[in-house]
Design an enzyme around this catalytic site. Structure first.
Site, PDB file in Angstrom:
ATOM      1  N   HIS A  77       0.813  -1.221   0.000  1.00 19.97           N
ATOM      2  CA  HIS A  77       0.000   0.000   0.000  1.00 19.97           C
ATOM      3  C   HIS A  77       0.847   1.271   0.000  1.00 19.97           C
ATOM      4  O   HIS A  77       0.345   2.333  -0.324  1.00 19.97           O
ATOM      5  CB  HIS A  77      -0.935   0.007   1.214  1.00 19.97           C
ATOM      6  CG  HIS A  77      -2.027  -1.015   1.114  1.00 19.97           C
ATOM      7  ND1 HIS A  77      -3.325  -0.694   0.771  1.00 19.97           N
ATOM      8  CD2 HIS A  77      -2.012  -2.361   1.274  1.00 19.97           C
ATOM      9  CE1 HIS A  77      -4.056  -1.798   0.734  1.00 19.97           C
ATOM     10  NE2 HIS A  77      -3.287  -2.824   1.038  1.00 19.97           N
TER      11      HIS A  77
ATOM     12  N   ASP B 229       3.557   9.373  -1.108  1.00 20.03           N
ATOM     13  CA  ASP B 229       2.365   8.626  -0.721  1.00 20.03           C
ATOM     14  C   ASP B 229       2.181   7.480  -1.699  1.00 20.03           C
ATOM     15  O   ASP B 229       2.358   7.670  -2.909  1.00 20.03           O
ATOM     16  CB  ASP B 229       1.143   9.563  -0.787  1.00 20.03           C
ATOM     17  CG  ASP B 229       0.137   9.275   0.318  1.00 20.03           C
ATOM     18  OD1 ASP B 229       0.084   8.121   0.773  1.00 20.03           O
ATOM     19  OD2 ASP B 229      -0.587  10.207   0.709  1.00 20.03           O
TER      20      ASP B 229
HETATM   21  C1  GDG Z   1      -2.198   3.935   3.076  1.00 17.28           C
HETATM   22  C2  GDG Z   1      -1.156   4.565   2.147  1.00 17.28           C
HETATM   23  C3  GDG Z   1      -2.794   4.408   0.266  1.00 17.28           C
HETATM   24  C4  GDG Z   1      -8.910  10.214   6.877  1.00 17.28           C
HETATM   25  N1  GDG Z   1      -9.364  10.983   7.882  1.00 17.28           N
HETATM   26  C5  GDG Z   1     -10.579  10.512   8.194  1.00 17.28           C
HETATM   27  C6  GDG Z   1     -10.859   9.411   7.376  1.00 17.28           C
HETATM   28  N2  GDG Z   1      -9.823   9.263   6.579  1.00 17.28           N
HETATM   29  C7  GDG Z   1      -9.764   8.255   5.519  1.00 17.28           C
HETATM   30  C8  GDG Z   1      -9.690   8.904   4.162  1.00 17.28           C
HETATM   31  C9  GDG Z   1      -9.080   7.807   3.317  1.00 17.28           C
HETATM   32  C10 GDG Z   1      -8.199   7.078   4.334  1.00 17.28           C
HETATM   33  O1  GDG Z   1      -8.641   7.451   5.627  1.00 17.28           O
HETATM   34  C11 GDG Z   1      -6.747   7.517   4.217  1.00 17.28           C
HETATM   35  O2  GDG Z   1      -6.222   6.930   3.103  1.00 17.28           O
HETATM   36  P1  GDG Z   1      -4.961   7.549   2.376  1.00 17.28           P
HETATM   37  O3  GDG Z   1      -4.847   6.860   1.079  1.00 17.28           O
HETATM   38  O4  GDG Z   1      -5.159   9.016   2.216  1.00 17.28           O
HETATM   39  O5  GDG Z   1      -3.716   7.338   3.328  1.00 17.28           O
HETATM   40  P2  GDG Z   1      -3.125   6.242   4.405  1.00 17.28           P
HETATM   41  O6  GDG Z   1      -3.954   6.167   5.610  1.00 17.28           O
HETATM   42  O7  GDG Z   1      -1.723   6.685   4.631  1.00 17.28           O
HETATM   43  O8  GDG Z   1      -3.155   4.834   3.631  1.00 17.28           O
HETATM   44  C12 GDG Z   1      -1.841   5.343   1.025  1.00 17.28           C
HETATM   45  C13 GDG Z   1      -3.718   3.685   1.223  1.00 17.28           C
HETATM   46  O9  GDG Z   1      -2.981   3.021   2.261  1.00 17.28           O
HETATM   47  C14 GDG Z   1      -4.560   2.628   0.485  1.00 17.28           C
HETATM   48  O10 GDG Z   1      -3.755   1.732  -0.204  1.00 17.28           O
HETATM   49  O11 GDG Z   1      -3.567   5.195  -0.624  1.00 17.28           O
HETATM   50  O12 GDG Z   1      -0.878   5.859   0.127  1.00 17.28           O
HETATM   51  O13 GDG Z   1      -0.281   5.436   2.871  1.00 17.28           O
HETATM   52  O14 GDG Z   1     -10.050   6.926   2.853  1.00 17.28           O
HETATM   53  O15 GDG Z   1     -10.971   9.331   3.771  1.00 17.28           O
HETATM   54  N3  GDG Z   1     -12.009   8.699   7.434  1.00 17.28           N
HETATM   55  C15 GDG Z   1     -12.916   9.093   8.360  1.00 17.28           C
HETATM   56  N4  GDG Z   1     -12.694  10.147   9.191  1.00 17.28           N
HETATM   57  C16 GDG Z   1     -11.549  10.879   9.136  1.00 17.28           C
HETATM   58  O16 GDG Z   1     -11.403  11.852   9.885  1.00 17.28           O
HETATM   59  N5  GDG Z   1     -14.073   8.431   8.455  1.00 17.28           N
END
Ligand code: GDG
Length: 458
Positions: free
Chosen positions: A155, A363
């Site tokens: 990821h 990322d």
């Molecule tokens: C890893 C990789 C890769 C965030 N704040 C809240 C919330 N979120 C949700 C977002 C999004 C998820 O969490 C975060 O996903 P990201 O992709 O932005 O980043 P990571 O957590 O670092 O994830 C990343 C991912 O895995 C998937 O493969 O894309 O690169 O680092 O969905 O919306 N959700 C809620 N409240 C929040 O305050 N409900």
């Protein structure tokens, strides 16, 4: 068709409704194949080791959960996964701690979990391992006699070989990775890094069909960019709670244009640089100070780790400084909220925001970028300002792509986003929307599993 067996550090919680995203996607994958097992850490930390896994059945899916001891949690999870692998994979060798003891515990947890998982496997099963916590799980399954297909999806980014080799045990990790039959990465960039690493450091040969011959095995490495549940996000943004949250915020910010950011409080997300760039935009454009407001939602993560505490302190100070410079009795330029919100609320806010500011320093993918696109109003879409170092930039090329280290450049692009004419906004958004809906999370998991079905061990 055999059962699907998923292994990830954390699983969805058995019996608890899922909020969406990856948890729903993987559960759908298990259901679609007529059942299977989702194996991982229970989240429990015990004083002493417990033998075996606890099983929870949910329909035709078994959740198989194993606990960690205090020592395992410190060495495997906090120590090696989060303090060595996470920083190195995000190009922050300077923040990595290479502790020999932590690596040994990481290896031993992979060994113990491999043994536990192998006891659950049946001959026709297909195994799908997730992320950097389990780089050695394939090797351990092989040690325990498993000959069937094993896929692995990373990821986070796979860094350039010059950075990956900073890990003192990269050689052992490489051997472990070569035990998977299919390695999935977020981007072509990551896949190329992995391939180059295997060729330059382990004498791998890349075959005509792209497969890699290394350590006596033939493996496939490909990009499978993860997607979001785009239609659900759009529906949430237009749902009762989404609309209510947008209206509430809209009343508070009055006629100011909203810029939004949503990131876990993590140094890879470039929060300091982003806030600096927003401050720079205010410095440079007096007329914008009355017209714009920035909402940054940043739920804290890994709060016990010092680097994360330092980041939180620095961010608190920086936001405080900009707000004290530019606030007035009735206005605050930056609303910075170190807490999480329900998905419905986020979706509504995305739709209200004139610009989405997604500027990680590095990322794997970044799903917030895709969620922001999915939530927009087709007749009046906002503009995505996206870091060129987010995996999402490979697919979302009509976003305003920025270098997050270039403060003036990001500042200029925030302004550009806010002033972009409707026609251009629509044109750019339509291309992004097409990518985000076509290559959504269901597309991602199906593509990966189809490829895994084809990649039999050789
Ligand atoms: C890893 C990789 C890769 C965030 N704040 C809240 C919330 N979120 C949700 C977002 C999004 C998820 O969490 C975060 O996903 P990201 O992709 O932005 O980043 P990571 O957590 O670092 O994830 C990343 C991912 O895995 C998937 O493969 O894309 O690169 O680092 O969905 O919306 N959700 C809620 N409240 C929040 O305050 N409900």
């Amino acid at each position: 068709m055999g059962r699907l067996i998923i292994a990830s550090n954390r699983t969805a919680t058995p019996g608890v409704p899922r909020a969406g995203g990856l948890a729903v996607a993987l559960k759908d994958a298990l259901d679609e194949r007529g059942g299977g097992v989702w194996f991982g850490w229970s989240g429990e930390i015990l004083d002493r080791e417990t033998r075996g896994v606890r099983l929870f059945a949910e329909g035709n899916v078994d959740f198989a959960l194993a606990d960690l001891t205090q020592e395992e949690h410190e060495g495997y999870y906090l120590g090696y996964a989060n303090d060595a692998l996470w920083p190195v994979f995000h190009y922050r060798v300077d923040l990595a701690r290479f502790d020999e003891g932590a690596f040994e515990v990481y290896e031993s947890v992979n060994r113990r979990f491999g043994r536990l998982l192998s006891q659950l496997l049946r001959p026709e099963d297909v195994v799908w391992v997730h992320d950097y916590h389990f780089l050695l799980l394939g090797r351990e399954l092989r040690h325990n006699g498993w000959r069937g297909p094993i896929g692995f999806f990373l990821h986070v980014p796979f860094p350039a070989p010059e950075v990956f080799t900073a890990l003192p045990h990269h050689y052992r990790l490489a051997h472990g990775l070569a035990e998977f039959d299919l390695l999935g990465f977020q981007t072509k960039r990551d896949t190329a890094n992995f391939r180059r690493y295997m060729v330059e450091h382990h004498g791998a040969a890349v075959l005509e069909d792209g497969r890699i011959r290394v350590f006596g095995r033939t493996i496939r490495a490909e990009a499978f960019p993860i997607g979001t549940d785009a239609e659900d996000i759009a529906a949430l943004a237009m749902g009762v709670q989404g609309v209510a949250s947008a209206q509430r915020l809209g009343r508070i910010i009055e006629n100011r244009a909203l810029v939004v950011g949503v990131d876990r409080l993590d140094y890879s997300k470039g929060l300091l640089q982003k806030v600096q760039a927003f401050g720079r935009m205010l410095d440079d454009n007096e007329e914008m100070r009355e017209r714009v407001t920035f909402l940054q939602i940043a739920p804290p993560s890994r709060e016990t780790v010092e680097t994360y505490q330092d980041l939180r302190d620095q961010l608190d100070r920086l936001v405080g400084r900009i707000n004290s410079d530019y606030s007035d009795i009735d206005t605050t330029p930056i609303r910075y909220l170190a807490r999480g919100y329900p998905r419905e609320v986020l979706a509504g806010i995305y739709r209200l925001a004139r610009a989405g500011l997604v500027t990680p320093l590095y990322d794997g993918m970044n799903l917030v970028a895709k969620e922001y696109v999915a939530a927009q109003d087709p007749e009046d879409p906002g503009v995505l300002v996206l870091s060129e170092f987010a995996g999402a930039a490979e697919q979302l090329s009509t976003a305003l792509l920025v270098n997050p280290h270039d403060t003036a450049g990001v500042a200029a692009n925030i302004r550009r986003a806010l002033e972009m004419p409707l026609d251009e906004r629509k044109e750019r958004w339509q291309v992004l929307h097409e990518a985000v809906t076509r290559e959504d999370i269901a597309w991602w998991r199906r593509r990966f599993l189809d490829a895994l079905d084809e990649a039999r061990p050789a």
